[in-house]
Design a protein around this motif. Structure first.
Motif, PDB file in Angstrom:
ATOM      1  N   VAL A  11       0.837  -1.206   0.000  1.00 56.74           N
ATOM      2  CA  VAL A  11       0.000   0.000   0.000  1.00 56.74           C
ATOM      3  C   VAL A  11       0.868   1.252   0.000  1.00 56.74           C
ATOM      4  CG1 VAL A  11      -1.621   1.356   1.382  1.00 56.74           C
ATOM      5  CG2 VAL A  11      -2.006  -1.088   1.058  1.00 56.74           C
ATOM      6  N   LEU A  12       1.919   1.265   0.813  1.00 54.33           N
ATOM      7  CA  LEU A  12       2.801   2.425   0.857  1.00 54.33           C
ATOM      8  C   LEU A  12       3.447   2.669  -0.499  1.00 54.33           C
ATOM      9  CD1 LEU A  12       4.588   1.940   4.314  1.00 54.33           C
ATOM     10  CD2 LEU A  12       2.700   3.479   3.772  1.00 54.33           C
ATOM     11  N   ALA A  13       3.841   1.581  -1.157  1.00 59.29           N
ATOM     12  CA  ALA A  13       4.449   1.714  -2.484  1.00 59.29           C
ATOM     13  C   ALA A  13       3.426   2.195  -3.508  1.00 59.29           C
ATOM     14  CB  ALA A  13       5.062   0.389  -2.906  1.00 59.29           C
ATOM     15  N   ALA A  14       2.210   1.622  -3.455  1.00 56.59           N
ATOM     16  CA  ALA A  14       1.170   1.985  -4.427  1.00 56.59           C
ATOM     17  C   ALA A  14       0.745   3.442  -4.281  1.00 56.59           C
ATOM     18  CB  ALA A  14      -0.035   1.064  -4.273  1.00 56.59           C
ATOM     19  N   ARG A  15       0.705   3.926  -3.054  1.00 61.57           N
ATOM     20  CA  ARG A  15       0.291   5.313  -2.819  1.00 61.57           C
ATOM     21  C   ARG A  15       1.415   6.320  -3.052  1.00 61.57           C
ATOM     22  NH1 ARG A  15      -3.753   6.108   2.272  1.00 61.57           N
ATOM     23  NH2 ARG A  15      -5.409   4.684   1.637  1.00 61.57           N
ATOM     24  N   GLY A  16       2.625   5.831  -3.255  1.00 59.80           N
ATOM     25  CA  GLY A  16       3.749   6.740  -3.464  1.00 59.80           C
ATOM     26  C   GLY A  16       4.107   7.546  -2.237  1.00 59.80           C
ATOM     27  N   LEU A  17       3.834   7.011  -1.037  1.00 60.77           N
ATOM     28  CA  LEU A  17       4.097   7.747   0.202  1.00 60.77           C
ATOM     29  C   LEU A  17       5.577   7.772   0.561  1.00 60.77           C
ATOM     30  CD1 LEU A  17       1.071   6.502   2.329  1.00 60.77           C
ATOM     31  CD2 LEU A  17       1.363   8.732   1.258  1.00 60.77           C
ATOM     32  N   LEU A  18       6.352   6.858  -0.030  1.00 61.25           N
ATOM     33  CA  LEU A  18       7.796   6.829   0.189  1.00 61.25           C
ATOM     34  C   LEU A  18       8.499   6.954  -1.155  1.00 61.25           C
ATOM     35  CD1 LEU A  18       8.185   3.972   2.850  1.00 61.25           C
ATOM     36  CD2 LEU A  18       8.358   6.424   3.243  1.00 61.25           C
ATOM     37  N   SER A  19       9.421   7.904  -1.253  1.00 61.44           N
ATOM     38  CA  SER A  19      10.199   8.043  -2.485  1.00 61.44           C
ATOM     39  C   SER A  19      11.144   6.861  -2.637  1.00 61.44           C
ATOM     40  CB  SER A  19      10.993   9.351  -2.454  1.00 61.44           C
ATOM     41  OG  SER A  19      11.962   9.303  -1.418  1.00 61.44           O
ATOM     42  N   GLU A  20      11.738   6.735  -3.807  1.00 58.75           N
ATOM     43  CA  GLU A  20      12.670   5.634  -4.049  1.00 58.75           C
ATOM     44  C   GLU A  20      13.848   5.704  -3.083  1.00 58.75           C
ATOM     45  OE1 GLU A  20      12.544   2.998  -5.973  1.00 58.75           O
ATOM     46  OE2 GLU A  20      10.532   3.522  -6.636  1.00 58.75           O
ATOM     47  N   ALA A  21      14.364   6.922  -2.879  1.00 64.06           N
ATOM     48  CA  ALA A  21      15.505   7.078  -1.966  1.00 64.06           C
ATOM     49  C   ALA A  21      15.108   6.722  -0.539  1.00 64.06           C
ATOM     50  CB  ALA A  21      16.027   8.508  -2.024  1.00 64.06           C
ATOM     51  N   ALA A  22      13.915   7.170  -0.110  1.00 62.58           N
ATOM     52  CA  ALA A  22      13.442   6.863   1.242  1.00 62.58           C
ATOM     53  C   ALA A  22      13.218   5.375   1.406  1.00 62.58           C
ATOM     54  CB  ALA A  22      12.163   7.636   1.533  1.00 62.58           C
ATOM     55  N   LEU A  23      12.642   4.738   0.387  1.00 63.63           N
ATOM     56  CA  LEU A  23      12.371   3.307   0.461  1.00 63.63           C
ATOM     57  C   LEU A  23      13.669   2.512   0.572  1.00 63.63           C
ATOM     58  CD1 LEU A  23       9.917   1.469   0.475  1.00 63.63           C
ATOM     59  CD2 LEU A  23      10.109   1.263  -2.007  1.00 63.63           C
ATOM     60  N   GLU A  24      14.673   2.942  -0.181  1.00 63.69           N
ATOM     61  CA  GLU A  24      15.973   2.260  -0.115  1.00 63.69           C
ATOM     62  C   GLU A  24      16.596   2.422   1.269  1.00 63.69           C
ATOM     63  OE1 GLU A  24      20.394   2.568  -2.198  1.00 63.69           O
ATOM     64  OE2 GLU A  24      18.657   3.533  -3.153  1.00 63.69           O
ATOM     65  N   ARG A  25      16.484   3.623   1.810  1.00 69.25           N
ATOM     66  CA  ARG A  25      17.019   3.890   3.148  1.00 69.25           C
ATOM     67  C   ARG A  25      16.310   3.040   4.200  1.00 69.25           C
ATOM     68  NH1 ARG A  25      16.090   9.771   5.956  1.00 69.25           N
ATOM     69  NH2 ARG A  25      17.041   9.352   7.992  1.00 69.25           N
ATOM     70  N   VAL A  26      14.983   2.949   4.099  1.00 73.24           N
ATOM     71  CA  VAL A  26      14.204   2.194   5.075  1.00 73.24           C
ATOM     72  C   VAL A  26      14.482   0.702   4.946  1.00 73.24           C
ATOM     73  CG1 VAL A  26      11.861   1.544   5.715  1.00 73.24           C
ATOM     74  CG2 VAL A  26      12.403   3.935   5.306  1.00 73.24           C
ATOM     75  N   ARG A  27      14.603   0.196   3.722  1.00 67.32           N
ATOM     76  CA  ARG A  27      14.858  -1.243   3.546  1.00 67.32           C
ATOM     77  C   ARG A  27      16.222  -1.636   4.101  1.00 67.32           C
ATOM     78  NH1 ARG A  27      10.996  -3.776   1.104  1.00 67.32           N
ATOM     79  NH2 ARG A  27       9.691  -2.814  -0.516  1.00 67.32           N
ATOM     80  N   ARG A  28      17.187  -0.732   3.997  1.00 67.14           N
ATOM     81  CA  ARG A  28      18.506  -1.021   4.559  1.00 67.14           C
ATOM     82  C   ARG A  28      18.417  -1.155   6.077  1.00 67.14           C
ATOM     83  NH1 ARG A  28      20.857   2.772   2.205  1.00 67.14           N
ATOM     84  NH2 ARG A  28      20.892   4.328   3.880  1.00 67.14           N
TER      85      ARG A  28
END
Length: 561
Positions: A11-28
Motif C-alpha cells: 500500500v505504501l508503495a502503491a500510494r507513493g508515500l515513500l520516495s525511491e531514496a526513502a524506500l531504499e534507506r528504510v529497507r537497509r
C-alpha cells in the motif's frame, strides 16, 4: 502477521508515500533491525501519522476511525489498565457479546490485540486510528479530567521557580529533567496536532501563559504551574541552542523535531519582558505548505490573469498585505509554478521559512551587511532569470528591483500596504520615478486570510433585509449565508483551516496614465474596478455566499475598506 507486513508495504508503495531514496534507506534499516518498514519510516519522519493510519485502514478494508467515533464512556476500564493502553496506543471503542472493536495506532501489533482478546475473553476486531486521536481519547476517558499536560506538570514535582535561584547550573539541571522535557514536548506536539501556526509562551506575574495561534486567532491553552516557568523557557532555549544565561537581550534560533512522524522546523524568538522572557515558536511544517493556487484560494476569475503576470519574461509582480496574510506562501506557490530546469531562480528572504527544491535561497543578515539590497546586487552577477525579494523596505532595494526588471529579469516581492492600489503610491513615496514604475510593474496582488467554515457542521440561514442592504447583497432571489456551529471534527470551533481572499490589479494603459500623473490610491482603485478588478471584499462575499467562510470573517479583515 507477515501477510499484513507485506500488505502495508504494498500500500505504501502503491500510494507513493515513500520516495525511491526513502524506500531504499528504510529497507537497509529493515535488514539491520528486523523492524517493519512502516514503523521505521514513521520513526524517521518519512511518513505522517495520518498517512500511515490511512494506509493501515486500506489494508484492513475498514474506514479510518475519526475523533467522533470514540465512545463517550470508557469500555470496561477494569479489564484493561490505562498504562497498557497508553503503551500499546490502543483503545476499545465498541463491545458486543462476542466481539471487542479495538482502535489501534498499529493494527499489525498482534501482541496487543491478543492481550486484550485474553483480558476480555472475546475476539478482537482491529480498526486503524491516528495515534494523536487515540491519545486525546484516552486523556478524555481515563484521566479524570486531567489532561496529559496537567499530569506531566504534576510529575515535575514541587520545586520552586528557578527565577528565585541565581545558580545557572541549577536552572540547567531543572530544564534537563525528564518531566520538563516531556512537558515541552507535549506542548509542541499538541500545537502541531491542532494545526497551530505559532506557540506563544508569555511570562506573567502569576506564572506562564500559553497560547496557540490557530487559523489566525490566538487560543489560550492549559498552562503549567508557575514554578516551572523558567524551566520550560530554559528548555526551549536549550533546544534552540540559545544562551540560557542571557535574559536581557532578544535572541533568535531554530529547532528541528520529528513530531508524529513529520520533520518540522520551529523558528524560536525570545524577548525580555517585565516579568521574565516571552518566547514565540513559529511552526514551519513543510508537509502542510500548500503550493497550489486553487487550494490557497484563487478562483477562475483571478488565476489566469495572475499567471499571465507571472509568465511575462520580465517585470515586477508585487504581493501586498499585512503581516500574517500569507504573502510568503503565495510567493512560494508562484516560484513553484515558475521553477523549471531552464530557469535560474534566486531568492533573498528574512528568514528562509521553507526550502524549495531547485531554488537558490539566501538568508538576509543585516548585522553582517547582507541586506536585501546587497543580496540583489550579488544576484545580478549570477545571471538569474527570476528573483524573489522577501520585502521591498527602502528606496535602495526598490531601485535595484526596478533596474533588474528593466534589464530583462522577473522580480517577485512584497510590500506592506492595505490594498493593491496603495502599493503604487507607496513606491512613489519611496522615491521611485513614475516612468520607471509604469515600465516595470506587471501586477499587484493584495490578499488577506479568512477562516474556513467547517463543512461538517456549518449552518445556512437567511439574513435579514437590513443586513443584506448593509452588506450590499440585495438580490431578487433568496440569499443564503452560513454560520459556524461546532462539532468534533473542528474541536467545537466551527472553523477548520483558512483560505485567501484577494484582489488583483493588472497594470494597463489607463492605470499607467494615472500613475504618471501621481494619482491617489483611491482613484487608481476606482479605475481598476471599472476595468474589471474584483475587490477583496467582493471576493470574500462570494465565498461567504457559497459557505466557504462567514461575512463576519470577511468584515474582520477588510473593515478598513
Amino acid at each position: 502477521m507477515d501477510s499484513g507486513r507485506n500488505a502495508i508495504e504494498a500500500v505504501l508503495a502503491a500510494r507513493g508515500l515513500l520516495s525511491e531514496a526513502a524506500l531504499e534507506r528504510v529497507r537497509r534499516l529493515e535488514t539491520e533491525s528486523g523492524e517493519r518498514i512502516d514503523l521505521i519510516a514513521s520513526k524517521l519522519g518519512l511518513l505522517s501519522d495520518r498517512d500511515l493510519a490511512s494506509a493501515y485502514a486500506e489494508v484492513l478494508g475498514k474506514p479510518l476511525v475519526m475523533p467522533g467515533d470514540f465512545p463517550a464512556e470508557p469500555i470496561a476500564p477494569e479489564r484493561a489498565r490505562l498504562a497498557f493502553l497508553k503503551r500499546a496506543r490502543v483503545l476499545p471503542i465498541a463491545e458486543t457479546d462476542t466481539e471487542l472493536v479495538l482502535a489501534m495506532a498499529d493494527p499489525l501489533d498482534d501482541a496487543a490485540a491478543q492481550a486484550l482478546e485474553f483480558a476480555f475473553g472475546k475476539s478482537v476486531a482491529r480498526v486503524a486510528a491516528v495515534p494523536g486521536d487515540i491519545d486525546a481519547a484516552q486523556d478524555r476517558l481515563y484521566s479524570e479530567g486531567r489532561s496529559s499536560l496537567g499530569q506531566i506538570a504534576d510529575a515535575a514535582g514541587g520545586r520552586e521557580d528557578a527565577d528565585r535561584d541565581s545558580d545557572l547550573e541549577r536552572l540547567k539541571d531543572l530544564a534537563s529533567e525528564a518531566p520538563v522535557i516531556r512537558l515541552v514536548n507535549a506542548l509542541i506536539t499538541s500545537a502541531v496536532e491542532m494545526h497551530a501556526s505559532d506557540i506563544h509562551l508569555e511570562s506573567m506575574e502569576s506564572g506562564l501563559r500559553i497560547r496557540y495561534r490557530i487559523d489566525g486567532v490566538l487560543r489560550e491553552m492549559e498552562a503549567p504551574p508557575g514554578r516551572l516557568r523558567s524551566a520550560v523557557i530554559s528548555r526551549i532555549k536549550i533546544m534552540a541552542k540559545l544562551n540560557i544565561a542571557e535574559r536581557r537581550l532578544a535572541q533568535d534560533g531554530r529547532i528541528r523535531l520529528a513530531v508524529r512522524g513529520k520533520e518540522i522546523d520551529f523558528r524560536v524568538s525570545t524577548t525580555p519582558a517585565i516579568h521574565g522572557e516571552s518566547v514565540v515558536l513559529r511552526i514551519l511544517d513543510r508537509g502542510s505548505l500548500a503550493l497550489d493556487f486553487e487550494i490557497l484560494g484563487f478562483d477562475d476569475a483571478q488565476l489566469p490573469a495572475f499567471l499571465a503576470c507571472l509568465f511575462r519574461p520580465h517585470g515586477i509582480v508585487l504581493v501586498t498585505g499585512p503581516t500574517g496574510s500569507g504573502k510568503t506562501t503565495t510567493l512560494y506557490a508562484a516560484l513553484s509554478k515558475l521553477n523549471a530546469p531552464t530557469s535560474k531562480i534566486l531568492t533573498a528572504e528574512d528568514p528562509v521559512e521553507y526550502v524549495l527544491h531547485g531554488v537558490n535561497q539566501v538568508q538576509v543578515k543585516a548585522e553582517i551587511g547582507m541586506t536585501f539590497a546587497s543580496a540583489l546586487r550579488s544576484f545580478l552577477r549570477q545571471d538569474p532569470d527570476i528573483m524573489m525579494i522577501g520585502e521591498i523596505r527602502d528606496l535602495e532595494t526598490a531601485r535595484i528591483a526596478v533596474q533588474a526588471a528593466l534589464t530583462g529579469h522577473l522580480v517577485l516581492s512584497t510590500v506592506h500596504t492595505n490594498d493593491a492600489a496603495s502599493a503604487m503610491t507607496r513606491l512613489l513615496d519611496m522615491g521611485i520615478e513614475t516612468y520607471l514604475l509604469t515600465s516595470t510593474i506587471n501586477g499587484v496582488l493584495a490578499q488577506r486570510l479568512v477562516r474556513r467554515l467547517c463543512p461538517a457542521c456549518r449552518e445556512a440561514y437567511t439574513p435579514d433585509p437590513p443586513l443584506l442592504a448593509e452588506l450590499q447583497l440585495e438580490s431578487d432571489g433568496e440569499v443564503k449565508l452560513y454560520r459556524p456551529v461546532g462539532c468534533p471534527q473542528c474541536n467545537g470551533v466551527g472553523f477548520s483551516g483558512r483560505t485567501m481572499i484577494l484582489e488583483l490589479m493588472v497594470m494597463n494603459d489607463a492605470l499607467r496614465a494615472l500613475v504618471l500623473r501621481r494619482t491617489e490610491a483611491r482613484e487608481l482603485q476606482a479605475r481598476a474596478i471599472a476595468d474589471g478588478m474584483q475587490t477583496m471584499y467582493a471576493h470574500g462575499m462570494r465565498k461567504a455566499l457559497v459557505g466557504i467562510t462567514t461575512y463576519e470573517e470577511v468584515l474582520r479583515v477588510t473593515r478598513e475598506f
